[in-house]
Design a protein around this motif. Structure first.
Motif, PDB file in Angstrom:
ATOM      1  N   HIS A  97       8.475  23.846 -59.014  1.00  0.00           N
ATOM      2  CA  HIS A  97       9.461  22.591 -58.236  1.00  0.00           C
ATOM      3  C   HIS A  97      10.155  23.503 -56.972  1.00  0.00           C
ATOM      4  O   HIS A  97       9.996  23.192 -55.936  1.00  0.00           O
ATOM      5  CB  HIS A  97      10.204  22.044 -58.879  1.00  0.00           C
ATOM      6  CG  HIS A  97      10.658  20.713 -57.483  1.00  0.00           C
ATOM      7  ND1 HIS A  97       9.831  19.635 -57.042  1.00  0.00           N
ATOM      8  CD2 HIS A  97      12.258  20.582 -57.312  1.00  0.00           C
ATOM      9  CE1 HIS A  97      10.823  19.241 -56.642  1.00  0.00           C
ATOM     10  NE2 HIS A  97      12.156  19.836 -56.451  1.00  0.00           N
ATOM     11  N   ASN A 154       7.954  25.047 -53.885  1.00  0.00           N
ATOM     12  CA  ASN A 154       7.503  24.010 -52.769  1.00  0.00           C
ATOM     13  C   ASN A 154       6.305  24.319 -51.566  1.00  0.00           C
ATOM     14  O   ASN A 154       6.855  24.327 -50.856  1.00  0.00           O
ATOM     15  CB  ASN A 154       8.604  23.982 -51.803  1.00  0.00           C
ATOM     16  CG  ASN A 154       8.663  22.695 -51.179  1.00  0.00           C
ATOM     17  OD1 ASN A 154       7.924  21.894 -51.765  1.00  0.00           O
ATOM     18  ND2 ASN A 154      10.024  23.045 -49.895  1.00  0.00           N
ATOM     19  N   GLU A 181       7.670  20.069 -48.959  1.00  0.00           N
ATOM     20  CA  GLU A 181       8.674  19.122 -48.996  1.00  0.00           C
ATOM     21  C   GLU A 181       9.941  19.542 -47.939  1.00  0.00           C
ATOM     22  O   GLU A 181      10.254  20.568 -48.123  1.00  0.00           O
ATOM     23  CB  GLU A 181       8.222  18.713 -50.264  1.00  0.00           C
ATOM     24  CG  GLU A 181       7.154  18.390 -50.767  1.00  0.00           C
ATOM     25  CD  GLU A 181       8.084  18.309 -51.971  1.00  0.00           C
ATOM     26  OE1 GLU A 181       6.844  16.864 -52.719  1.00  0.00           O
ATOM     27  OE2 GLU A 181       8.463  17.902 -52.714  1.00  0.00           O
ATOM     28  N   ARG A 224      13.541  19.721 -47.759  1.00  0.00           N
ATOM     29  CA  ARG A 224      14.456  19.267 -48.785  1.00  0.00           C
ATOM     30  C   ARG A 224      15.742  19.273 -48.421  1.00  0.00           C
ATOM     31  O   ARG A 224      17.287  20.666 -48.931  1.00  0.00           O
ATOM     32  CB  ARG A 224      13.879  19.897 -50.041  1.00  0.00           C
ATOM     33  CG  ARG A 224      13.280  19.814 -51.065  1.00  0.00           C
ATOM     34  CD  ARG A 224      12.981  20.541 -52.681  1.00  0.00           C
ATOM     35  NE  ARG A 224      11.865  20.582 -52.999  1.00  0.00           N
ATOM     36  CZ  ARG A 224      10.557  21.133 -53.615  1.00  0.00           C
ATOM     37  NH1 ARG A 224      11.297  22.392 -54.475  1.00  0.00           N
ATOM     38  NH2 ARG A 224       9.925  20.675 -53.741  1.00  0.00           N
TER      39      ARG A 224
END
Length: 155
Positions: free
Chosen positions: A137, A140, A144, A146
């Motif tokens: 995560h 990335n 994405e 964030r």
């Protein structure tokens, strides 16, 4: 006038020298060239985290969501809140327990950040499936955005 300045300077030095000596004795500070090199911590110890027992899954998810969002440092707040938004609803009980331990057992949030971003090796007790998911995560790979925490959903 000059005599007053000399007197003031001399008095200041005496006060400063006395206060420095007093503080080093009071706080157990070692001085080297007037630089503090070692300070004994006077802060209370961080209490050991105790995992809540017999917590219903819905309550556990709500607690973990809150704890993912309120980290005290922006980097982890963004990484963990976006992770929780994406994965928390679908985690098994075992993975929920692992996530609970990863975000609550270490006493320093920077350690969690360094493990997720792979700047430091993950200790054996936290190197599990959830940490692998957190590392992925943090990479990335889908790029994405964030820049803020996800909105809370009312359920």
């Amino acid at each position: 006038m000059a005599a007053n300045a000399r007197l003031l300077t001399r008095n200041f030095r005496v006060i400063f020298d006395r206060s420095r000596q007093h503080l080093s004795q009071k706080f157990n500070i070692r001085l080297l060239s007037d630089k503090i090199i070692d300070v004994m911590s006077s802060e209370p110890p961080i209490p050991e985290y105790k995992t809540p027992q017999n917590e219903p899954p819905k309550l556990k998810r709500a607690r973990l969501l809150y704890q993912s969002r309120k980290r005290g440092m922006l980097e982890n707040g963004l990484l963990l809140s976006t992770f929780a938004d994406k994965h928390l609803d679908n985690l098994s009980d075992t993975l929920l327990d692992q996530y609970d331990q990863v975000i609550n057992m270490p006493s320093n949030d920077w350690e969690i950040y360094y493990w997720m971003t792979e700047k430091k090796p993950t200790p054996k007790e936290y190197d599990n499936q959830i940490m692998d998911m957190l590392k992925k995560h943090a990479k990335n790979e889908d790029m994405e955005e964030r820049i803020r925490q996800p909105d809370l959903r009312h359920t």
